[in-house]
Design a protein around this motif. Structure first.
Motif, PDB file in Angstrom:
ATOM      1  N   ARG A  83      -1.362  -7.422  -8.538  1.00  0.00           N
ATOM      2  CA  ARG A  83      -0.643  -6.536  -9.459  1.00  0.00           C
ATOM      3  C   ARG A  83      -1.281  -5.149  -9.487  1.00  0.00           C
ATOM      4  O   ARG A  83      -0.586  -4.131  -9.527  1.00  0.00           O
ATOM      5  N   THR A  84      -2.600  -5.111  -9.463  1.00  0.00           N
ATOM      6  CA  THR A  84      -3.302  -3.819  -9.436  1.00  0.00           C
ATOM      7  C   THR A  84      -2.962  -3.067  -8.162  1.00  0.00           C
ATOM      8  O   THR A  84      -2.707  -1.860  -8.188  1.00  0.00           O
ATOM      9  N   ARG A  87       0.576  -1.716  -8.438  1.00  0.00           N
ATOM     10  CA  ARG A  87       0.632  -0.566  -9.353  1.00  0.00           C
ATOM     11  C   ARG A  87       0.099   0.700  -8.700  1.00  0.00           C
ATOM     12  O   ARG A  87       0.700   1.765  -8.796  1.00  0.00           O
ATOM     13  N   LEU A  91       1.737   4.290  -7.740  1.00  0.00           N
ATOM     14  CA  LEU A  91       1.132   5.554  -8.133  1.00  0.00           C
ATOM     15  C   LEU A  91       0.891   6.463  -6.930  1.00  0.00           C
ATOM     16  O   LEU A  91       0.964   7.688  -7.055  1.00  0.00           O
ATOM     17  N   TYR A 137      -8.475   4.065  -7.840  1.00  0.00           N
ATOM     18  CA  TYR A 137      -8.354   2.667  -7.411  1.00  0.00           C
ATOM     19  C   TYR A 137      -9.725   2.111  -7.018  1.00  0.00           C
ATOM     20  O   TYR A 137     -10.074   0.988  -7.384  1.00  0.00           O
TER      21      TYR A 137
END
Length: 153
Positions: A83-84, A87, A91, A137
């Protein structure tokens, strides 16, 4: 299919130009098997003979294939990491586009009126925005505690 069709036509033209007796090529073109005849005769060793690619399909099947990948992603820690990743992938697209559009719109008020200069400065700002997302990140990825340490706490 395109390469085999081109190779077949090239062979026909070569036979016709050299004066060889033309034979019926319908038997070779009517088969349902598609053959690939690259223009150089074979692939260079650095292309599809790379150690990472050789045997990749067998390793994929041995590891469980798509079902194995889905099972790994359903694990609690892996789904959080996935999920990270998703995301931050979003971005990586949205932030530079927003920064570029915003800079392009706001630069005339800063005294930059030429279109080419506005695009240049907005592009540079978008590149900086991409780098900022990558750094964010990496900071997030290295700041999270590994699953082994979470179990011990």
């Amino acid at each position: 299919f395109f390469f085999s069709l081109c190779a077949t036509r090239a062979r026909r033209l070569l036979r016709m130009s050299t004066g060889e007796a033309s034979r019926d090529d319908d038997a070779t073109t009517s088969s349902s098997e598609i053959t690939f005849d690259p223009p150089l005769g074979k692939f260079p060793p650095w292309s599809f003979q790379h150690p990472v690619l050789v045997g990749a399909s067998a390793r994929w099947r041995a590891g469980g294939g798509s079902a194995g990948l889905i099972a790994l992603l359903k694990d609690g820690e892996n789904i959080k990491a996935f999920r990270t990743l998703v995301r931050f992938t979003g971005l990586m697209v949205a932030v530079p586009l927003g920064v570029m559009g915003g800079c392009y719109a706001l630069l005339p008020s800063a005294g930059v009126h030429r279109h080419t200069d506005r695009v240049l400065y907005a592009g540079i700002a978008a590149i900086v925005a991409v780098q900022a997302v990558v750094v964010a990140y990496l900071v997030l990825a290295f700041a999270e505690t590994p699953p082994a340490q979470k179990k011990n706490q």
